[in-house]
Write a protein that holds these residues in place. Structure first.
Motif, short mmCIF file in Angstrom:
data_model
loop_
_atom_site.label_atom_id
_atom_site.label_comp_id
_atom_site.label_asym_id
_atom_site.label_seq_id
_atom_site.Cartn_x
_atom_site.Cartn_y
_atom_site.Cartn_z
N THR A 154 -17.69 0.87 -3.90
CA THR A 154 -18.81 1.55 -3.12
C THR A 154 -17.92 3.06 -2.64
O THR A 154 -18.43 3.78 -2.68
CB THR A 154 -19.19 0.81 -2.65
N ASP A 155 -15.95 2.59 -2.61
CA ASP A 155 -14.97 3.54 -3.04
C ASP A 155 -14.77 4.43 -3.91
O ASP A 155 -14.81 3.75 -4.88
CB ASP A 155 -13.89 2.54 -2.00
N GLU A 156 -15.18 5.45 -3.58
CA GLU A 156 -14.99 6.77 -5.01
C GLU A 156 -14.05 6.60 -5.96
O GLU A 156 -13.51 6.80 -6.51
CB GLU A 156 -15.50 8.08 -4.07
N VAL A 157 -12.57 6.64 -4.59
CA VAL A 157 -11.62 7.59 -5.20
C VAL A 157 -10.67 6.21 -5.96
O VAL A 157 -10.84 6.47 -6.67
CB VAL A 157 -10.35 7.29 -3.75
N LEU A 158 -10.96 4.80 -5.34
CA LEU A 158 -10.86 3.33 -5.96
C LEU A 158 -11.84 3.37 -7.41
O LEU A 158 -11.12 3.23 -8.52
CB LEU A 158 -11.18 2.44 -5.57
N GLN A 159 -13.01 3.65 -6.84
CA GLN A 159 -13.46 4.09 -8.77
C GLN A 159 -13.11 4.89 -9.70
O GLN A 159 -12.87 4.44 -10.64
CB GLN A 159 -14.96 4.61 -8.83
N GLU A 160 -13.16 5.93 -9.56
CA GLU A 160 -12.22 6.92 -9.80
C GLU A 160 -11.16 6.46 -10.32
O GLU A 160 -10.60 6.77 -11.90
CB GLU A 160 -11.72 8.72 -9.57
N GLN A 175 -7.12 0.35 -3.59
CA GLN A 175 -7.37 1.82 -3.81
C GLN A 175 -5.61 3.23 -3.82
O GLN A 175 -5.20 3.64 -4.95
CB GLN A 175 -7.45 2.57 -2.35
N ALA A 176 -4.42 2.18 -3.07
CA ALA A 176 -3.32 2.73 -3.57
C ALA A 176 -2.43 3.03 -5.05
O ALA A 176 -1.99 3.36 -5.78
CB ALA A 176 -2.46 2.50 -2.25
N THR A 177 -2.58 1.25 -5.14
CA THR A 177 -2.60 0.77 -6.76
C THR A 177 -3.17 0.95 -7.32
O THR A 177 -2.70 1.28 -8.62
CB THR A 177 -2.81 -0.82 -6.71
N ALA A 178 -4.26 1.50 -7.59
CA ALA A 178 -5.48 1.69 -8.72
C ALA A 178 -4.96 3.75 -9.05
O ALA A 178 -4.53 4.28 -10.23
CB ALA A 178 -6.98 2.41 -8.81
N GLU A 179 -4.44 4.23 -8.04
CA GLU A 179 -3.98 5.57 -7.92
C GLU A 179 -2.25 5.50 -8.63
O GLU A 179 -2.16 6.68 -9.51
CB GLU A 179 -3.77 6.06 -6.92
N ALA A 180 -2.14 4.47 -8.33
CA ALA A 180 -0.23 4.57 -8.90
C ALA A 180 -0.73 4.14 -10.23
O ALA A 180 -0.09 4.15 -11.21
CB ALA A 180 0.34 3.25 -8.07
N SER A 206 -6.11 -9.05 -0.68
CA SER A 206 -7.60 -8.87 -0.48
C SER A 206 -7.45 -7.96 0.41
O SER A 206 -9.12 -7.37 1.14
CB SER A 206 -7.75 -10.40 0.29
N ASP A 207 -6.48 -6.86 0.66
CA ASP A 207 -6.85 -5.43 1.36
C ASP A 207 -6.66 -4.38 0.29
O ASP A 207 -6.65 -4.25 -0.59
CB ASP A 207 -5.39 -5.13 2.02
N THR A 208 -8.91 -3.87 0.59
CA THR A 208 -8.79 -2.91 -0.05
C THR A 208 -8.23 -1.78 0.13
O THR A 208 -7.85 -0.30 -0.96
CB THR A 208 -10.12 -2.24 -0.06
N SER A 209 -7.42 -1.36 0.68
CA SER A 209 -6.49 -0.10 0.80
C SER A 209 -5.17 -0.26 -0.08
O SER A 209 -4.77 0.20 -0.35
CB SER A 209 -5.70 -0.08 2.08
N VAL A 210 -4.86 -1.71 -0.16
CA VAL A 210 -4.00 -2.23 -1.54
C VAL A 210 -4.31 -1.56 -2.89
O VAL A 210 -3.92 -1.41 -3.26
CB VAL A 210 -3.42 -3.36 -1.74
N ARG A 212 0.77 -1.42 -0.13
CA ARG A 212 -0.06 -0.13 0.30
C ARG A 212 0.93 1.25 -0.25
O ARG A 212 0.61 2.48 -0.61
CB ARG A 212 -1.12 0.16 0.44
N HIS A 213 1.90 1.32 0.68
CA HIS A 213 2.51 2.21 0.77
C HIS A 213 3.78 2.63 -0.24
O HIS A 213 3.85 3.72 -0.65
CB HIS A 213 3.25 2.49 2.26
N LEU A 214 4.54 1.77 -0.53
CA LEU A 214 4.94 1.45 -1.90
C LEU A 214 4.36 1.99 -2.57
O LEU A 214 4.18 2.56 -4.20
CB LEU A 214 5.44 0.23 -2.50
N ALA A 215 2.74 1.70 -3.15
CA ALA A 215 2.16 2.14 -4.12
C ALA A 215 1.48 3.57 -3.97
O ALA A 215 1.70 4.61 -5.04
CB ALA A 215 0.65 1.82 -4.66
#
Length: 171
Positions: free
Chosen positions: A143-149, A108-113, A102-106, A67-70
C-alpha cells in the motif's frame, strides 16, 4: 551551508569508521541528506564514501542502521559511476538481504537503493542471483506507493536486462 565548514564533509565520512551502531545510523542519515546536493555528493565521493558505505552493508546490523544505510546508498548512486562502484565493492547482495527485514521502512529504503543500483547491468545480475525479484514482486503490491514504484522500477530494470540477453542469445 555544509561545505562552508572546512573539512566537515571529510569528518562526516570518516565517522563511518565508528564501531557504534547508533553513530553509524546517524552518520548514514546525515550522509543521505548531505548527498542530496550534487556538489556535496561529489566531495564526499572524493573522500571515499562509497567503499565505506559498501563495507557497512556487509555487517549484521539493526534495522535503523539498515534503513539509513540504504537511504545513503540510494542518494550516493546519483553521482558519476558510484552505482557501479557499489556493485564492485560487493554492496548489492547484502542489500537484497535487507528485503527480508520485518520493518517496512527498511523495505522502502532498500527498494529505492536497489532501484538506483539496478541502473547498472552487473548489479541487476547480482540482484537476480540473490533472489531479489521474488522479494520485490511481493513488495510491488504494498500500500506504500514509494515502495511499490521502487520495487517495480527495479524489477523492470532486471527484466529489461534479461530480455536483452535472450534477444542477443537467439539473434
Amino acid at each position: 551551508m555544509v561545505r562552508s565548514f572546512v573539512g566537515g564533509l571529510e569528518l562526516i565520512v570518516n565517522l563511518l569508521k565508528s564501531t557504534n551502531k547508533e553513530v553509524l545510523a546517524s552518520v548514514c542519515a546525515a550522509i543521505a541528506n548531505i548527498a542530496k546536493d550534487e556538489e556535496n555528493l561529489a566531495v564526499i565521493t572524493d573522500h571515499g564514501v562509497v567503499p565505506m558505505l559498501a563495507k557497512l552493508a556487509n555487517t549484521q546490523a539493526d534495522d535503523r542502521l539498515r534503513r539509513h544505510l540504504a537511504e545513503a546508498i540510494a542518494q550516493c548512486c546519483m553521482w558519476g559511476t558510484n552505482r557501479v562502484s557499489f556493485g564492485e565493492a560487493g554492496a548489492v547482495a547484502p542489500l537484497v538481504g535487507y528485503l527480508r527485514s520485518s520493518d517496512t521502512s527498511v523495505h522502502q529504503a532498500t527498494a529505492e537503493a536497489l532501484f538506483q543500483l539496478s541502473k547498472d547491468p552487473n548489479n541487476c545480475i547480482t540482484m537476480h542471483e540473490n533472489g531479489a525479484v521474488k522479494l520485490l514482486l511481493g513488495m510491488m503490491g504494498s500500500t506504500d506507493e514509494v515502495l511499490q514504484e521502487a520495487a517495480a522500477g527495479c524489477v523492470a530494470n532486471i527484466r529489461r536486462l534479461a530480455l536483452a540477453n535472450e534477444k542477443a542469445r537467439y539473434s
